[in-house]
Design a protein around this motif. Sequence first.
Motif, mmCIF file in Angstrom:
data_model
loop_
_atom_site.group_PDB
_atom_site.id
_atom_site.type_symbol
_atom_site.label_atom_id
_atom_site.label_comp_id
_atom_site.label_asym_id
_atom_site.label_seq_id
_atom_site.Cartn_x
_atom_site.Cartn_y
_atom_site.Cartn_z
ATOM 1 N N ALA A 94 6.314 -24.682 -2.719
ATOM 2 C CA ALA A 94 6.500 -23.503 -2.122
ATOM 3 C C ALA A 94 6.792 -22.366 -3.147
ATOM 4 N N ASN A 95 6.800 -22.715 -4.356
ATOM 5 C CA ASN A 95 7.084 -21.612 -5.334
ATOM 6 C C ASN A 95 6.684 -22.492 -6.926
ATOM 7 N N ILE A 96 6.133 -21.674 -7.544
ATOM 8 C CA ILE A 96 5.490 -22.164 -8.813
ATOM 9 C C ILE A 96 5.918 -21.068 -9.989
ATOM 10 N N GLU A 97 6.503 -21.425 -11.005
ATOM 11 C CA GLU A 97 6.668 -20.285 -12.042
ATOM 12 C C GLU A 97 5.391 -20.324 -12.789
ATOM 13 N N ALA A 98 4.690 -19.428 -12.563
ATOM 14 C CA ALA A 98 3.184 -19.392 -13.400
ATOM 15 C C ALA A 98 3.053 -18.523 -14.579
ATOM 16 N N ALA A 99 3.965 -17.751 -14.868
ATOM 17 C CA ALA A 99 3.656 -16.698 -15.959
ATOM 18 C C ALA A 99 4.912 -16.195 -16.610
ATOM 19 N N SER A 100 4.972 -15.839 -17.643
ATOM 20 C CA SER A 100 6.013 -14.964 -18.350
ATOM 21 C C SER A 100 5.563 -13.639 -19.264
ATOM 22 N N PHE A 101 5.806 -12.639 -18.842
ATOM 23 C CA PHE A 101 5.651 -11.221 -19.195
ATOM 24 C C PHE A 101 6.518 -10.856 -20.488
ATOM 25 N N VAL A 102 6.486 -11.580 -21.416
ATOM 26 C CA VAL A 102 7.097 -11.378 -22.791
ATOM 27 C C VAL A 102 6.269 -10.870 -23.914
ATOM 28 N N SER A 103 7.027 -10.529 -24.775
ATOM 29 C CA SER A 103 6.199 -10.320 -26.179
ATOM 30 C C SER A 103 5.512 -11.575 -26.718
ATOM 31 N N PRO A 104 4.082 -11.455 -26.738
ATOM 32 C CA PRO A 104 3.467 -12.558 -27.159
ATOM 33 C C PRO A 104 3.783 -13.004 -28.588
ATOM 34 N N GLY B 128 1.535 -19.150 1.399
ATOM 35 C CA GLY B 128 2.785 -19.907 1.405
ATOM 36 C C GLY B 128 3.451 -20.208 0.070
ATOM 37 N N THR B 129 2.768 -20.032 -0.914
ATOM 38 C CA THR B 129 3.273 -20.379 -2.130
ATOM 39 C C THR B 129 3.520 -19.000 -3.099
ATOM 40 N N VAL B 130 4.837 -19.031 -3.289
ATOM 41 C CA VAL B 130 5.212 -17.960 -4.394
ATOM 42 C C VAL B 130 4.988 -18.129 -5.629
ATOM 43 N N TYR B 131 4.323 -17.416 -6.369
ATOM 44 C CA TYR B 131 4.134 -17.473 -7.702
ATOM 45 C C TYR B 131 5.061 -16.418 -8.385
ATOM 46 N N SER B 132 5.682 -17.044 -9.486
ATOM 47 C CA SER B 132 6.861 -16.235 -10.080
ATOM 48 C C SER B 132 6.399 -15.969 -11.488
ATOM 49 N N ARG C 9 -0.101 -9.367 -9.514
ATOM 50 C CA ARG C 9 0.192 -9.741 -8.210
ATOM 51 C C ARG C 9 1.220 -10.967 -8.144
ATOM 52 N N ALA C 10 2.208 -10.753 -8.823
ATOM 53 C CA ALA C 10 3.202 -11.726 -8.852
ATOM 54 C C ALA C 10 4.028 -11.566 -7.483
ATOM 55 N N ASP C 11 4.450 -12.770 -6.957
ATOM 56 C CA ASP C 11 5.379 -12.505 -5.604
ATOM 57 C C ASP C 11 6.610 -12.454 -6.004
ATOM 58 N N GLU C 12 7.208 -12.965 -7.144
ATOM 59 C CA GLU C 12 8.854 -13.000 -7.375
ATOM 60 C C GLU C 12 8.780 -12.556 -9.072
ATOM 61 N N VAL C 13 9.657 -11.828 -9.271
ATOM 62 C CA VAL C 13 9.754 -11.407 -10.778
ATOM 63 C C VAL C 13 11.296 -12.204 -10.960
ATOM 64 N N LYS D 141 12.846 -4.278 -5.911
ATOM 65 C CA LYS D 141 12.910 -4.119 -4.446
ATOM 66 C C LYS D 141 12.184 -2.968 -4.044
ATOM 67 N N GLN D 142 11.899 -1.939 -4.876
ATOM 68 C CA GLN D 142 10.964 -0.787 -4.263
ATOM 69 C C GLN D 142 9.508 -1.294 -4.041
ATOM 70 N N ASN D 143 8.925 -2.391 -4.542
ATOM 71 C CA ASN D 143 7.762 -2.822 -4.603
ATOM 72 C C ASN D 143 7.642 -4.400 -3.719
ATOM 73 N N ARG D 144 8.868 -4.550 -2.969
ATOM 74 C CA ARG D 144 9.031 -5.497 -2.251
ATOM 75 C C ARG D 144 8.797 -6.796 -2.642
ATOM 76 N N LEU D 145 9.181 -6.992 -3.754
ATOM 77 C CA LEU D 145 8.897 -8.219 -4.593
ATOM 78 C C LEU D 145 10.341 -9.100 -4.521
ATOM 79 N N ARG D 146 10.357 -10.482 -4.556
ATOM 80 C CA ARG D 146 11.365 -11.156 -4.450
ATOM 81 C C ARG D 146 11.882 -11.137 -5.963
ATOM 82 N N LEU D 147 13.370 -11.124 -5.969
ATOM 83 C CA LEU D 147 13.703 -11.049 -7.170
ATOM 84 C C LEU D 147 14.643 -12.377 -7.434
ATOM 85 N N ARG D 148 14.528 -13.051 -8.543
ATOM 86 C CA ARG D 148 15.420 -14.084 -8.895
ATOM 87 C C ARG D 148 16.234 -13.986 -10.145
#
Length: 306
Positions: A47-57, A78-82, A98-102, A136-143
């Motif tokens: 239901a949830n996969i942590e797929a990416a990290s947008f940190v400095s390479p 049905g899968t949330v990509y974080s 197009r991440a579903d959750e940050v 919140k403004q972009n209606r993304l889940r926040l974890r």
Amino acid sequence: MNMQASLPGKVKIVEVGPRDGLQNEKESVSAAVKTELVDRLSRAGFANIEAASFVSPKWVPQMATSAEVMAAITRRAGTVYSALTPNMQGFEAALASRADEVVIFGSASEAFSQRNINCSIAESIARFESVAKAAKQNRLRLRGSISCAFGCPYQGEVPLDAVADVVGRMRDLGCDEIDIADTIGVATARQTQAVMLRAAREFRLESISGHFHDTYGQALANIYASLEVGVSIFHSSVSGLGGCPYAKGATGNVATEDVLYLMHGLGIETGINLDLVVDAGQFISAHLGRKGSSRAGNALEAKRAG
């Protein structure tokens, strides 16, 4: 006495291998292999996969291909990509991908916060206010993820009140879910229950998750201890991907296959196909040129090969 009646009937497993697992691997993994790994995990039913990290390479070279991976994956309904987002620049990249959750993060240990990011816990979490607002403004889940909630490599013990304080700060930022993480894998079962119950005084229990590392071989025991107090969200990493950067030679995240074997044995619903997860674990382990770290995964694979 039937103990099972007191355990949750259903749990959510958050698969963190493609992000938290791979970022600690020494070997570089191509975007194509990461994409295939995420797709295999999607097909397994997470239901949830942590797929990416947008940190400095510069800091985390393994995650440099995150945008490429997010563009290439086959998304399952049905899968949330974080995606992990340390700042507004990271948030904008996550939004574009197009991440579903940050995911934002802070430490329960003052010493860890100072040593890692040169600022206090309060300052570190205040920095996420703009990210939280934008989510919140972009209606993304926040974890929110809280590291070193059970122990710290620099200060040792972490007080319960310190954990509760960070949980309250994450709650006030508007987090939908909060992870309580044993970053160095030192937690024990009774301690785990005390920390989870203290966190639950600040935030709703059904949205608290346990993120356990297996450095001392206690992760499954700590997950069971968490189940006993009503925690029903857990993080795990396919094939036990990712070492622990603070303990030389130690294993990192608890292996997903082992967690699933435990849950299925308890009759707890996960919605995940264990066989497909074993396949995904064998796939990524082969690419890394080593045997996977999951005991259940290796045992089930050997049984199939037998």
